[in-house]
Scaffold this motif. Sequence first.
Motif, PDB file in Angstrom:
ATOM      1  N   GLY A  11      75.537 111.877  31.287  1.00 39.27           N
ATOM      2  CA  GLY A  11      75.465 113.335  31.408  1.00 39.27           C
ATOM      3  C   GLY A  11      76.501 114.045  30.571  1.00 39.27           C
ATOM      4  O   GLY A  11      76.493 113.988  29.335  1.00 39.27           O
ATOM      5  N   CYS A  12      77.427 114.710  31.239  1.00 35.72           N
ATOM      6  CA  CYS A  12      78.359 115.614  30.568  1.00 35.72           C
ATOM      7  C   CYS A  12      79.146 114.951  29.441  1.00 35.72           C
ATOM      8  O   CYS A  12      79.175 115.466  28.317  1.00 35.72           O
ATOM      9  CB  CYS A  12      79.339 116.204  31.583  1.00 35.72           C
ATOM     10  SG  CYS A  12      78.571 116.886  33.060  1.00 35.72           S
ATOM     11  N   THR A  13      79.795 113.842  29.733  1.00 33.71           N
ATOM     12  CA  THR A  13      80.683 113.227  28.746  1.00 33.71           C
ATOM     13  C   THR A  13      79.956 112.833  27.460  1.00 33.71           C
ATOM     14  O   THR A  13      80.342 113.268  26.363  1.00 33.71           O
ATOM     15  CB  THR A  13      81.408 112.018  29.353  1.00 33.71           C
ATOM     16  OG1 THR A  13      82.245 112.466  30.434  1.00 33.71           O
ATOM     17  CG2 THR A  13      82.256 111.304  28.317  1.00 33.71           C
TER      18      THR A  13
ATOM     19  N   GLY B 218      79.094 107.239  37.506  1.00 29.90           N
ATOM     20  CA  GLY B 218      77.881 108.010  37.770  1.00 29.90           C
ATOM     21  C   GLY B 218      77.309 108.660  36.523  1.00 29.90           C
ATOM     22  O   GLY B 218      77.649 108.325  35.380  1.00 29.90           O
ATOM     23  N   THR B 219      76.424 109.626  36.743  1.00 29.55           N
ATOM     24  CA  THR B 219      75.700 110.277  35.655  1.00 29.55           C
ATOM     25  C   THR B 219      76.631 111.009  34.692  1.00 29.55           C
ATOM     26  O   THR B 219      76.497 110.894  33.473  1.00 29.55           O
ATOM     27  CB  THR B 219      74.672 111.264  36.232  1.00 29.55           C
ATOM     28  OG1 THR B 219      73.697 110.544  36.981  1.00 29.55           O
ATOM     29  CG2 THR B 219      73.964 112.022  35.117  1.00 29.55           C
ATOM     30  N   CYS B 220      77.583 111.761  35.219  1.00 29.53           N
ATOM     31  CA  CYS B 220      78.430 112.599  34.365  1.00 29.53           C
ATOM     32  C   CYS B 220      79.114 111.783  33.284  1.00 29.53           C
ATOM     33  O   CYS B 220      79.064 112.123  32.102  1.00 29.53           O
ATOM     34  CB  CYS B 220      79.466 113.329  35.215  1.00 29.53           C
ATOM     35  SG  CYS B 220      80.599 114.356  34.237  1.00 29.53           S
ATOM     36  N   VAL B 221      79.735 110.697  33.677  1.00 33.32           N
ATOM     37  CA  VAL B 221      80.498 109.884  32.733  1.00 33.32           C
ATOM     38  C   VAL B 221      79.589 109.112  31.788  1.00 33.32           C
ATOM     39  O   VAL B 221      79.846 109.029  30.584  1.00 33.32           O
ATOM     40  CB  VAL B 221      81.429 108.914  33.496  1.00 33.32           C
ATOM     41  CG1 VAL B 221      82.020 107.872  32.548  1.00 33.32           C
ATOM     42  CG2 VAL B 221      82.538 109.690  34.189  1.00 33.32           C
TER      43      VAL B 221
ATOM     44  N   TYR C 285      78.002 114.454  21.731  1.00 35.99           N
ATOM     45  CA  TYR C 285      76.943 114.678  20.754  1.00 35.99           C
ATOM     46  C   TYR C 285      76.907 116.144  20.312  1.00 35.99           C
ATOM     47  O   TYR C 285      76.685 116.443  19.137  1.00 35.99           O
ATOM     48  CB  TYR C 285      75.589 114.281  21.344  1.00 35.99           C
ATOM     49  CG  TYR C 285      75.229 112.814  21.190  1.00 35.99           C
ATOM     50  CD1 TYR C 285      76.196 111.824  21.353  1.00 35.99           C
ATOM     51  CD2 TYR C 285      73.933 112.424  20.895  1.00 35.99           C
ATOM     52  CE1 TYR C 285      75.874 110.485  21.227  1.00 35.99           C
ATOM     53  CE2 TYR C 285      73.597 111.081  20.765  1.00 35.99           C
ATOM     54  CZ  TYR C 285      74.572 110.117  20.922  1.00 35.99           C
ATOM     55  OH  TYR C 285      74.245 108.786  20.786  1.00 35.99           O
ATOM     56  N   VAL C 286      77.093 117.058  21.256  1.00 36.53           N
ATOM     57  CA  VAL C 286      77.123 118.484  20.922  1.00 36.53           C
ATOM     58  C   VAL C 286      78.222 118.757  19.896  1.00 36.53           C
ATOM     59  O   VAL C 286      78.037 119.537  18.956  1.00 36.53           O
ATOM     60  CB  VAL C 286      77.334 119.338  22.196  1.00 36.53           C
ATOM     61  CG1 VAL C 286      77.725 120.775  21.828  1.00 36.53           C
ATOM     62  CG2 VAL C 286      76.072 119.353  23.053  1.00 36.53           C
TER      63      VAL C 286
ATOM     64  N   PHE D  36      75.406 119.465  39.810  1.00 30.18           N
ATOM     65  CA  PHE D  36      76.403 119.587  38.750  1.00 30.18           C
ATOM     66  C   PHE D  36      77.639 118.773  39.092  1.00 30.18           C
ATOM     67  O   PHE D  36      77.924 118.508  40.259  1.00 30.18           O
ATOM     68  CB  PHE D  36      76.808 121.058  38.558  1.00 30.18           C
ATOM     69  CG  PHE D  36      75.655 121.984  38.337  1.00 30.18           C
ATOM     70  CD1 PHE D  36      75.009 122.032  37.116  1.00 30.18           C
ATOM     71  CD2 PHE D  36      75.213 122.807  39.359  1.00 30.18           C
ATOM     72  CE1 PHE D  36      73.931 122.892  36.918  1.00 30.18           C
ATOM     73  CE2 PHE D  36      74.146 123.667  39.175  1.00 30.18           C
ATOM     74  CZ  PHE D  36      73.500 123.709  37.950  1.00 30.18           C
ATOM     75  N   THR D  37      78.393 118.406  38.067  1.00 26.37           N
ATOM     76  CA  THR D  37      79.643 117.679  38.288  1.00 26.37           C
ATOM     77  C   THR D  37      80.594 118.495  39.152  1.00 26.37           C
ATOM     78  O   THR D  37      81.240 117.965  40.066  1.00 26.37           O
ATOM     79  CB  THR D  37      80.308 117.346  36.941  1.00 26.37           C
ATOM     80  OG1 THR D  37      79.473 116.421  36.238  1.00 26.37           O
ATOM     81  CG2 THR D  37      81.678 116.736  37.139  1.00 26.37           C
ATOM     82  N   HIS D  38      80.681 119.787  38.872  1.00 29.16           N
ATOM     83  CA  HIS D  38      81.645 120.607  39.617  1.00 29.16           C
ATOM     84  C   HIS D  38      81.261 120.767  41.085  1.00 29.16           C
ATOM     85  O   HIS D  38      82.129 120.851  41.949  1.00 29.16           O
ATOM     86  CB  HIS D  38      81.854 121.969  38.961  1.00 29.16           C
ATOM     87  CG  HIS D  38      80.603 122.703  38.619  1.00 29.16           C
ATOM     88  ND1 HIS D  38      79.928 122.518  37.440  1.00 29.16           N
ATOM     89  CD2 HIS D  38      79.905 123.645  39.291  1.00 29.16           C
ATOM     90  CE1 HIS D  38      78.878 123.312  37.399  1.00 29.16           C
ATOM     91  NE2 HIS D  38      78.832 124.008  38.515  1.00 29.16           N
TER      92      HIS D  38
END
Length: 456
Positions: A45-47, A39-42, A52-53, A313-315
């Motif tokens: 999104g987050c990952t 999905g988006t997170c992996v 990059y951050v 959100f993922t959580h």
Amino acid sequence: MKKFDAIIIGSGQAGTPLAFKLAAEGNKVAFIEKKHFGGTCVNDGCTPTKAYVASARRIWDACNGAALGVNIPEGASADLKKIKSRKDKIVQESVDGISSGVEKEENITFFEGEARFSGEKTIEVNSEEITASEIYINTGARPVIPEPFRKLNYLTNESILQLEELPEHLVIVGGSYIGLEFGQMFRRFGSKVTIIEKGPSIIGREDKEISENIQEFLQDEGIEFRLNAKCIGGTQNADNSVTLKLDCKEGGPEVTGSHLLIGVGRKPNTDSLNLQAAGIKIGDRGYIKVNDFLETNVKGVFALGDCNGEGAFTHTSYNDYEIIVANKFSNINRRISDRVMTYNLYTDPPLGRAGMTRKAALAKGYKIMEATMPMSRVARAREKGETNGMMQVIVNAENQKILGASILGVGGDEIINSILLIMYADVPYTVLKNAVISHPTVSELLPTLLKGLKEI
């Protein structure tokens, strides 16, 4: 028609663990994914963005050593190909892990394709119909692209992660979470960055002081903001740059950049599911309506994650999975309404948020107390040379319970969890105020912060 015990549509942060849990309990599971596992997170999104951050932070460290007495030779620069390659490797490891697990689980039958309802409990995928007594929808969301930008060469939070050459001038439409995170990243990588926001402030859902603090330290890094600026059109130039025409109160009526990122929001991936065939109700914005237990109006059909509008959100997606599993296998009766809203903004420094803002609490009629403290008063922040930001806590004056908090500053994304746990424990703020917290940390100032509560 093949019959399963459960059908799961989408392999996001709710669908994937649910597929493995149901299979482990002996259920025959049809697992459908049209694009890629995780999905988006992996994937988008987050990952990848936090990878990059981390790269952007390394550049900041290299460029800011002198203030701490560390002389670093000039010349730090971003190699976007290497940054992307590192990100791709991290993402692929996660995707491969899911793929391998699915292949090994004999109770999971995987379908690669797009799912559509053909009846209340029947799904069509790849011209094949399957059915189950339980169906779980976890289809996520995608970027919103307003009409004025659809004919331009624009980037989204997904496609910008595929760039291998650094934008000369990145123009970002949207001054919220996506826009701010990518804006700071690419400014640190070396791009000129302009952020356009139609509202009077960035991240308008936050309290004014928080928004102003974030804008101030991003401006200090060289990011230009255009607020109260409505885009009324755009032109794709011969050199492939983009010029946006603005209706604004301050600044020129045009902004030209080499690249354009659209970050104005997301919408649920529900429009291709043919939900009407199953009689499943959706709201005005396309989110699937669910009750406190994530069940739709059709018994046995559930919606999890971003597509239900109960948290993007993922959580919260993972918590949706936990709610389903607890209620199905443990008879615990967990609910959506049990959770306290929390999220982070991963600028540097980050913003950690829990519960309500001050303006939200006042709008709901609460009698509140508020305490604030600039990070410049926190010894650990001064020692680290990172004093941007502030801490804020909102307390219900009538029962002494914490209603919400904002921790903007070094470690804010982790520190907010101390307050979040107090809120889940449903105990007065004095429990934290009277705690002894180790020194030297940023968290040790939380009791001091709470001693400064004043009625609003």
